[in-house]
Write a protein that holds these residues in place. Structure first.
Motif, mmCIF file in Angstrom:
data_model
loop_
_atom_site.group_PDB
_atom_site.id
_atom_site.type_symbol
_atom_site.label_atom_id
_atom_site.label_comp_id
_atom_site.label_asym_id
_atom_site.label_seq_id
_atom_site.Cartn_x
_atom_site.Cartn_y
_atom_site.Cartn_z
ATOM 1 N N PRO A 37 0.833 -1.209 0.000
ATOM 2 C CA PRO A 37 0.000 0.000 0.000
ATOM 3 C C PRO A 37 0.869 1.262 0.000
ATOM 4 O O PRO A 37 1.958 1.259 0.592
ATOM 5 N N VAL A 38 0.372 2.315 -0.643
ATOM 6 C CA VAL A 38 1.162 3.559 -0.754
ATOM 7 C C VAL A 38 1.533 4.091 0.644
ATOM 8 O O VAL A 38 2.661 4.526 0.870
ATOM 9 N N ILE A 39 0.577 4.009 1.574
ATOM 10 C CA ILE A 39 0.863 4.518 2.919
ATOM 11 C C ILE A 39 1.989 3.704 3.581
ATOM 12 O O ILE A 39 2.813 4.251 4.310
ATOM 13 N N MET A 40 2.044 2.399 3.293
ATOM 14 C CA MET A 40 3.135 1.576 3.821
ATOM 15 C C MET A 40 4.476 2.019 3.205
ATOM 16 O O MET A 40 5.469 2.210 3.916
ATOM 17 N N MET A 41 4.475 2.215 1.882
ATOM 18 C CA MET A 41 5.732 2.599 1.212
ATOM 19 C C MET A 41 6.196 3.963 1.730
ATOM 20 O O MET A 41 7.389 4.189 1.930
ATOM 21 N N LYS A 42 5.243 4.862 1.980
ATOM 22 C CA LYS A 42 5.595 6.175 2.535
ATOM 23 C C LYS A 42 6.252 5.993 3.910
ATOM 24 O O LYS A 42 7.310 6.570 4.183
ATOM 25 N N ASN A 43 5.626 5.180 4.762
ATOM 26 C CA ASN A 43 6.153 5.029 6.124
ATOM 27 C C ASN A 43 7.481 4.275 6.140
ATOM 28 O O ASN A 43 8.348 4.572 6.962
ATOM 29 N N VAL A 44 7.646 3.322 5.219
ATOM 30 C CA VAL A 44 8.948 2.645 5.105
ATOM 31 C C VAL A 44 10.006 3.688 4.723
ATOM 32 O O VAL A 44 11.098 3.738 5.299
ATOM 33 N N CYS A 45 9.667 4.538 3.760
ATOM 34 C CA CYS A 45 10.638 5.541 3.298
ATOM 35 C C CYS A 45 10.958 6.569 4.384
ATOM 36 O O CYS A 45 12.115 6.994 4.510
ATOM 37 N N ASP A 46 9.949 6.968 5.169
ATOM 38 C CA ASP A 46 10.208 7.903 6.274
ATOM 39 C C ASP A 46 11.219 7.286 7.243
ATOM 40 O O ASP A 46 12.124 7.952 7.749
ATOM 41 N N LEU A 47 11.074 5.967 7.478
ATOM 42 C CA LEU A 47 11.974 5.270 8.395
ATOM 43 C C LEU A 47 13.383 5.121 7.798
ATOM 44 O O LEU A 47 14.391 5.442 8.445
ATOM 45 N N THR A 48 13.440 4.650 6.554
ATOM 46 C CA THR A 48 14.756 4.364 5.957
ATOM 47 C C THR A 48 15.549 5.652 5.713
ATOM 48 O O THR A 48 16.778 5.635 5.731
ATOM 49 N N GLN A 49 14.815 6.750 5.498
ATOM 50 C CA GLN A 49 15.500 8.031 5.299
ATOM 51 C C GLN A 49 16.304 8.396 6.551
ATOM 52 O O GLN A 49 17.427 8.886 6.447
ATOM 53 N N LYS A 50 15.712 8.098 7.726
ATOM 54 C CA LYS A 50 16.411 8.417 8.987
ATOM 55 C C LYS A 50 17.714 7.651 9.096
ATOM 56 O O LYS A 50 18.668 8.093 9.717
ATOM 57 N N TYR A 51 17.734 6.442 8.527
ATOM 58 C CA TYR A 51 18.930 5.584 8.611
ATOM 59 C C TYR A 51 19.772 5.652 7.334
ATOM 60 O O TYR A 51 20.694 4.867 7.149
ATOM 61 N N ASN A 52 19.383 6.540 6.414
ATOM 62 C CA ASN A 52 20.087 6.698 5.150
ATOM 63 C C ASN A 52 20.191 5.373 4.384
ATOM 64 O O ASN A 52 21.245 5.046 3.824
ATOM 65 N N LEU A 53 19.107 4.597 4.391
ATOM 66 C CA LEU A 53 19.073 3.301 3.703
ATOM 67 C C LEU A 53 18.352 3.474 2.366
ATOM 68 O O LEU A 53 17.143 3.767 2.326
ATOM 69 N N LYS A 54 19.099 3.314 1.277
ATOM 70 C CA LYS A 54 18.507 3.468 -0.070
ATOM 71 C C LYS A 54 17.251 2.594 -0.184
ATOM 72 O O LYS A 54 17.282 1.416 0.183
ATOM 73 N N THR A 55 16.162 3.147 -0.708
ATOM 74 C CA THR A 55 14.897 2.409 -0.766
ATOM 75 C C THR A 55 14.224 2.587 -2.123
ATOM 76 O O THR A 55 14.014 3.715 -2.583
ATOM 77 N N ILE A 56 13.911 1.453 -2.736
ATOM 78 C CA ILE A 56 13.204 1.471 -4.024
ATOM 79 C C ILE A 56 11.742 1.121 -3.746
ATOM 80 O O ILE A 56 11.468 0.188 -2.982
#
Ligand code: NAD
Ligand code: FES
Length: 277
Positions: free
Chosen positions: A190-209
């Protein structure tokens, strides 16, 4: 017309379809999608490829019945009008195996998003890249293709919203626990899941596709229906995607655009349901 070998219910509203489409699967790669039409006057439905057998020329799709067109698709018996593809670009990791060989990769699958995750994990395993998978569903009964994903994943972590299987919580709860283990993340659901995954990975500087599945019409870059804002620029998911750097997506626009036709979709669904009563 395309021969349909299987079109079966997997759970409450998800179906698996197997179609004979040798020319489509010949060049298919994980990450790409197809557009299907049940009948000549049907709406065009974009579906990310779930699996394919190049030797037998078979295309496997998993879809959820969410509106009139997918309801119509679920009623298809022996043949359907159209299958166009493969469309869009292959997944970046699958296309550049050598570049990612030494990387630690995690896939995050939300609900039916496990369908497009499967061929990628399978392909990477076949090419020597071990991949972990975090797979979340609302409840235990909603997990799909569990045996298949377990066969190709290195480690698999489950999460359920209601705690009926695996960790209680969203996929993001599990990802946060293991995030430091990985160099790259792919999130599909779901788009909301992908958004929340990206919010999290951004904090850890983890590249996310992420794989975007906005409203599509022609699937060839002509109509503009699938536009997304990526890095401040307009991109078309059908030709520039469907996968993008998740940290560059404007998810607020994506979430708004998803709901534009919600009322019309409900009216059309009711009409279609009446046809099948
Ligand atoms: P769902 O709503 O049941 O959610 C599945 C899981 O996603 C949840 O259990 C949770 O772990 C996670 N999730 C949901 N909301 C979250 C949030 N706010 N924060 C963090 N994690 C969250 O999913 P569903 O009903 O199976 O629907 C699947 C969705 O996936 C559909 O919206 C469909 O359009 C989309 N999808 C996308 C693709 C693609 O290629 N991008 C392919 C197939 C499906
Ligand atoms: Fe028309 Fe992408 S679906 S431009």
């Amino acid at each position: 017309m395309y021969k349909v070998l299987k079109n079966e219910k997997l759970n409450e509203n998800s179906f698996e379809m197997v179609v004979e489409a040798p020319l489509v699967v010949k060049k298919a790669m994980p990450g790409q999608f197809v557009i299907v039409m049940a009948k000549p006057d049907s709406e065009r439905i974009p579906l990310t490829i779930y699996d394919y057998d190049k030797e037998k020329g078979l295309l496997h799709l998993i879809y959820q019945v969410v509106g009139a067109s997918t309801l119509e698709l679920s009623k298809v018996k022996k043949e359907m009008f159209g299958v166009v593809g493969p469309l869009g670009n292959p997944n970046e990791i699958c296309e550049n195996i050598d570049k990612f060989k030494s990387k630690k990769v995690v896939y995050v699958a939300g609900g039916v998003g496990v369908a497009p995750v499967y061929p990628q994990v399978k392909y990477l395993k076949e090419h020597g890249i071990k991949v972990d998978v975090i797979y979340g569903a609302r409840s235990k009964d909603l997990f799909l293709i569990q045996d298949k994903i377990e066969t190709v994943a290195n480690n698999i972590y489950y999460a359920t919203d209601d705690g009926s299987f695996g960790t209680k919580g969203f996929v993001t709860t599990v990802l946060e626990e293991h995030i430091k283990d990985y160099d790259i993340c792919v999130a599909i659901g779901p788009v909301i899941m992908m958004k929340n995954v990206c919010d999290l990975t951004q904090k850890y500087n983890l590249k996310t596709i992420v794989s975007m599945n906005p409203i599509m019409v022609d699937g060839s870059g002509m109509c503009g229906a699938c536009r997304c804002e990526v890095d401040g620029k307009t991109k078309f998911a059908c030709i520039h995607g469907p996968e993008f750097d998740g940290h560059k997506i404007n998810f607020d626009i994506a979430l708004n655009r998803m709901n534009i036709y919600k009322e019309e979709e409900q009216v059309k669904l009711k009409e279609m349901e009446a046809n099948y009563e």
